[in-house]
Scaffold this motif. Sequence first.
Motif, PDB file in Angstrom:
ATOM      1  N   SER A   1       7.878  30.148  10.584  1.00 16.35           N
ATOM      2  CA  SER A   1       7.559  29.760  11.955  1.00 16.35           C
ATOM      3  C   SER A   1       6.173  29.131  12.047  1.00 16.35           C
ATOM      4  N   LYS A   2       5.227  29.664  11.287  1.00 14.56           N
ATOM      5  CA  LYS A   2       3.853  29.141  11.318  1.00 14.56           C
ATOM      6  C   LYS A   2       3.713  27.846  10.521  1.00 14.56           C
TER       7      LYS A   2
ATOM      8  N   TYR B   1       7.087  24.753  12.071  1.00 15.20           N
ATOM      9  CA  TYR B   1       7.647  25.239  13.333  1.00 15.20           C
ATOM     10  C   TYR B   1       8.940  24.513  13.680  1.00 15.20           C
TER      11      TYR B   1
ATOM     12  N   ARG C   1       2.852  25.192  22.057  1.00 17.34           N
ATOM     13  CA  ARG C   1       3.382  24.822  20.741  1.00 17.34           C
ATOM     14  C   ARG C   1       4.690  24.045  20.892  1.00 17.34           C
TER      15      ARG C   1
END
Length: 866
Positions: free
Chosen positions: A29-30, A33, A79
Amino acid sequence: MDAAQLLENSLSPDPNIREPATRELENASKDNYHGYLHTLAATLANEQTPPHIRRAAGLAFKNALAARDAANQSALSDRWLQLPDDATLPLKQSLLSTLGSQQHAAGAVAAQCVSAIAAIELKAGKWQDLIPTLLQFIGNQENTGLRVNTLQAIGYVCEVIEPQILAAQSNDILTGVVQGARKEEPSQDVQAAAIHALYNSLEFISDNFQREGERNYIMQVVCEATQSPSVTVQVGAFECLVRIMSLYYDKMDYYMERALFGLTIMGMRHPEEPVALQAIEFWSTVCDEEIDLDLEASEAAEYGELPTFASKHFARMAMPEILPVLLDLLSQQSEDDDEDEWTKSMAAGSCLELMARNVGDGIVQPVVPFVEAGIHQPEWQRREAAVMAFGSILDGPDPSTLAPLVTQALGALIGMMASDPSLQVRDTVAWTLSRITEVMFDVISPDAHLDSLVPALLNGLNGQTASPRIINSCCSALSNLAAQLTPLGDSGDAPTSPMSKYYPDMLRNLMTLSEKSTNDSNSRTAAYQTIATLIASSATDTLPLVQDVVIAMLARQEALMGMQGQLLGTDDRNNWNDMQINLCVVIQSVIHKSPSMINQFADRIMTNLLQLISSSGKQSGVLEDAFATVGAMATGLESAFTKYMEAFSQFMYTALRSHEDWQVCQAAVYVVSDISRAINEALTPYAENIMVALIEVLRTPVIHRSVKPNAITAIGEVALAIGPGFKPFLQTTMEILSQAGATTAQSNDAAMIEFVWTMREAIVDAFIGIMNGLKTDPEPFKVYVGGICGFLRDCWNDDDRTDQFATSTLGLLGDFGDTYKSGVSNELMQPWVSSAISYGREPSSSRQLKTNAAYAFKAIKELENL
């Protein structure tokens, strides 16, 4: 490893498999993304993937966009919005297509994902074709699953989006939802989903509800749905009625008379418990609303005003029909009922309590015959229902109306507590006795009742075999008795009290109970809390017993510290933590009761506390209570606490920097204030580290905002304690307080308005602490007086100002005049200051506000005479 396998592993009960998979997902996820979201959406959309994996993929997608708390949502929203449209469009299309999945679980979680994106994009003015697309899906008669999941998605969107964002489309949304909720809808699954979506949109469609024609149609559809052959639809329809009553009480006259009385009474008698529970909840909500309206009317009358809305007394009018149903439901218990499960009889008892508070004396006469007829019946259900009915009406009617009945019943209840063969009956008797000791205490005669009442309550504790619920009720009753019969006097140190002779038996039973290895239904915690109450309420002749309790509690604490290496797993650790918290609560009670008694145990207590803090790691509950106990020790020992500062200070600094674990930081902030008041100038060697940490608390965006006002208050306490030693911190402190004082709130954000005023109150108190701390050399502070007065003026002109702010402001103005004399005459000779003083001298003002107004008036009068 493929995504499906990774998600599978993340669901494993084996931590050795689950935790690495969870970390790998977090890293994905980091690090990538968009790729992470694309993989999850593709996995969710894949019809060949097992349902539980698809669901896990959907939940992971949703959690990547929707935070559990508002503080973290902004970062997640940003994000997503930073992704280009050509990256997000395929994701949204994939999710929308998954709404029609053959697997219902996949479509249902896709609905959550759609609403998570909508919550972000609609606020940003994006995804304008979402609602038209969803409404088109609802009309697709060929795919029932698509219609069901789409209705769920619309319900979720209505729940998370502010109404004004979709105001232009609210009519279309309402039409689509109500169309699916009609009785003519052929699919019960669609009707159930539509009813649930309507429930979520009820606040969203408030404008539609104000228009009579639309409101009539909505009410017709919901009322007809209560008669559906589907229990799920019926439950949803009654849930809607409950919500409608809560939101639109003032519009309900017409519908109550023509439909809702009859429908809800029929619903309360429904053989399916989920339906009956919601119908009972409807009348509980009516009573709740009317209790609040009566309170608002009383408050308005005090100011000679009319309330915004008046109670229509629906419950009072319906009581002749509703009350017999509630009393009948009270008798529908079963020996197999789980005490943690909400049943019809429990719901009826709760509704009866609210009705008693709502209608008052009118409920007594019809309930008493039910109690008298049932109390001696051979069936335990009848006896238990009679006692429950009696206990439920104790709060609401005038005490003078109930007093003769309670006096008459008390002896019988005490007898039933001791001898009734039914555990359920004794449970309800114990609860009723606790209610009597709480709301009808005046009927209890120490001479006539305590000799039988206290032993009956102690019998209810009955060691290891006692029912947890009975224990809780008996503990509550004993606490009420001890607190109500506390010897009068400012110091609370009367030689004896009516409860003194029972202390040996009470403490012995409670100490035994508190040694239980488990804490079922918080019964062990109740025992500890009752011990703490008995200590706080003790007379002089029981203090030797209190000292014995201290010795026993310290021994338990030390024994627990020795058991740390034997703890196996989370359950053991949680149980250990719970016992440590309870021990801290009792020790705090002793400290507050008798600081002199604690002197002889001070070293031992602090050694235990420091060891506990050192070994607790990030167990916030334990740390909070350990720090609170240290604060109590500082308050009790005063300057004698100084010798523990070197050992304790490092733990305090660490806790002050625990911004993400805000409860621990809060506890450390509180203890800073306690220690500052206790040791005064002896705090000076520790002041720099404390001030750096407190200013970090005020600057960080991470910490929960409720900590910040307390940190400001603590700064004022530090300043007052160290006096001239505060000068090195003055400039930085005034800069940060100025920034804090600039915090504002939107007029429609009640929670933020309350926070802003809490901040302002703390800021003024900090100014007072600094001012008085620098009293011997006030010149460095004088340069800030003009800016402070400007801040006070702006706040004073805000109509929402609080009495606490007004009180502190007038005290500070008096300090300025008393300290600086003519040097601040320009600042104090302002019209707003005169207005503030006049406000403080009004007859309705509190005593402290009047005192501070007189102080400010005197100081300014002296300036005028210079």
